[in-house]
Write a protein that holds these residues in place. Structure first.
Motif, mmCIF file in Angstrom:
data_model
loop_
_atom_site.group_PDB
_atom_site.id
_atom_site.type_symbol
_atom_site.label_atom_id
_atom_site.label_comp_id
_atom_site.label_asym_id
_atom_site.label_seq_id
_atom_site.Cartn_x
_atom_site.Cartn_y
_atom_site.Cartn_z
ATOM 1 N N GLY A 1 108.000 50.174 47.246
ATOM 2 C CA GLY A 1 109.336 50.950 46.955
ATOM 3 C C GLY A 1 109.247 52.269 46.746
ATOM 4 O O GLY A 1 108.123 53.183 46.743
ATOM 5 N N ASP A 2 110.353 52.977 46.344
ATOM 6 C CA ASP A 2 110.611 54.506 45.772
ATOM 7 C C ASP A 2 109.559 54.618 44.677
ATOM 8 O O ASP A 2 109.468 53.771 43.706
ATOM 9 C CB ASP A 2 111.870 54.862 45.838
ATOM 10 N N ALA B 1 113.815 56.333 42.313
ATOM 11 C CA ALA B 1 114.754 55.244 42.469
ATOM 12 C C ALA B 1 115.906 55.551 41.305
ATOM 13 O O ALA B 1 117.067 54.758 41.326
ATOM 14 C CB ALA B 1 113.878 53.945 42.072
ATOM 15 N N MET C 1 106.068 53.791 32.335
ATOM 16 C CA MET C 1 106.748 54.219 33.358
ATOM 17 C C MET C 1 107.990 54.834 32.680
ATOM 18 O O MET C 1 109.172 55.252 33.408
ATOM 19 C CB MET C 1 107.382 53.205 34.274
ATOM 20 N N MET D 1 121.056 58.417 38.113
ATOM 21 C CA MET D 1 121.448 57.804 37.013
ATOM 22 C C MET D 1 121.299 58.637 35.980
ATOM 23 O O MET D 1 120.311 59.414 35.777
ATOM 24 C CB MET D 1 120.847 56.308 36.767
ATOM 25 N N LEU E 1 120.628 57.917 32.548
ATOM 26 C CA LEU E 1 120.016 56.689 31.581
ATOM 27 C C LEU E 1 119.674 57.091 30.173
ATOM 28 O O LEU E 1 119.175 58.193 29.979
ATOM 29 C CB LEU E 1 118.932 55.821 31.836
ATOM 30 N N PHE F 1 116.364 45.480 45.872
ATOM 31 C CA PHE F 1 115.934 45.580 44.377
ATOM 32 C C PHE F 1 115.144 44.590 44.178
ATOM 33 O O PHE F 1 114.028 44.642 43.588
ATOM 34 C CB PHE F 1 117.206 45.872 43.736
ATOM 35 N N TYR G 1 102.891 47.612 45.945
ATOM 36 C CA TYR G 1 104.324 48.218 45.662
ATOM 37 C C TYR G 1 104.711 49.144 46.957
ATOM 38 O O TYR G 1 103.817 50.000 47.032
ATOM 39 C CB TYR G 1 104.515 48.741 44.459
#
Ligand code: HEM
Length: 156
Positions: free
Chosen positions: A91-92, A97, A139, A101, A103, A71, A89
């Motif tokens: 990452g996913d 990512a 985002m 969750m 949120l 992370f 970048y």
């Protein structure tokens, strides 16, 4: 005599323009990444954020199973890229990512508050803080509504 006054004026103006040019150039050329303190600054901001998250009872549960080293690395890369630094970048996607969750707005606001505290602790200038937050805003929807953005391949 008049010529000398004129020459002094021209020389004076030249100096003023030169100084103005010097004063303007660095801020015009500096990327947001530079204004955040480059690699050292972005790394310190992310480390401060991890510290804030560790003490955030509202959010810490989401990170129970998270590989914190990954992370940290991915977030440093992402903040570097989004601020026009020399990183890519790896990452996913934000949808992938955050797909496991649920949120809500108060989770998002809480993370933003932690990020602001992390930047304050690093003496990041407020204008640079606001510019970084503005680049993260787009985002929001993908983080909050990942299912809208996931491809079939992401889901399995
Ligand atoms: C604009 C806002 C956000 C950004 C830019 C962001 C960025 C990231 C990044 C770069 C990763 C790593 C992805 C990877 O491992 O490949 C990640 C993962 C994660 N994020 Fe966010 N995030 C945001 C909002 C949030 C919020 C509001 C929460 C709420 C707690 C959150 C919780 C998490 C968790 C728990 C993980 C780790 C998931 C896992 O264990 O695989 N994020 N995020």
């Amino acid at each position: 005599m008049r010529n000398r006054v004129l020459i002094n004026r021209v020389a004076g103006c030249g100096l003023v323009l030169f100084l103005a040019g010097c004063a303007l150039k660095p801020s015009q050329q500096a990327t947001l990444y530079d204004r955040l303190g480059g690699n050292e600054g972005v790394t310190a901001i992310v480390d401060n954020l991890l510290y804030e998250l560790a003490g955030n009872e509202k959010l810490i549960g989401f990170f129970e199973e998270t590989d914190i080293n990954r992370f940290r690395t991915k977030l440093i890369e992402q903040l570097c890229e989004v601020s026009d630094g020399p990183c890519r970048y790896s990452g996913d996607s934000m949808a992938k990512a955050h797909s496991n969750m649920t949120l809500n707005r108060s989770h998002f606001d809480s993370l933003v508050n932690d990020l602001i505290a992390a930047m304050d602790a690093n003496d990041t200038p407020v204008a640079a803080q606001n510019d970084l937050l503005a680049r993260l805003v787009p985002m929001y929807d993908e983080v909050m509504h990942p299912q809208k953005y996931l491809s079939d391949a992401d889901q399995y």
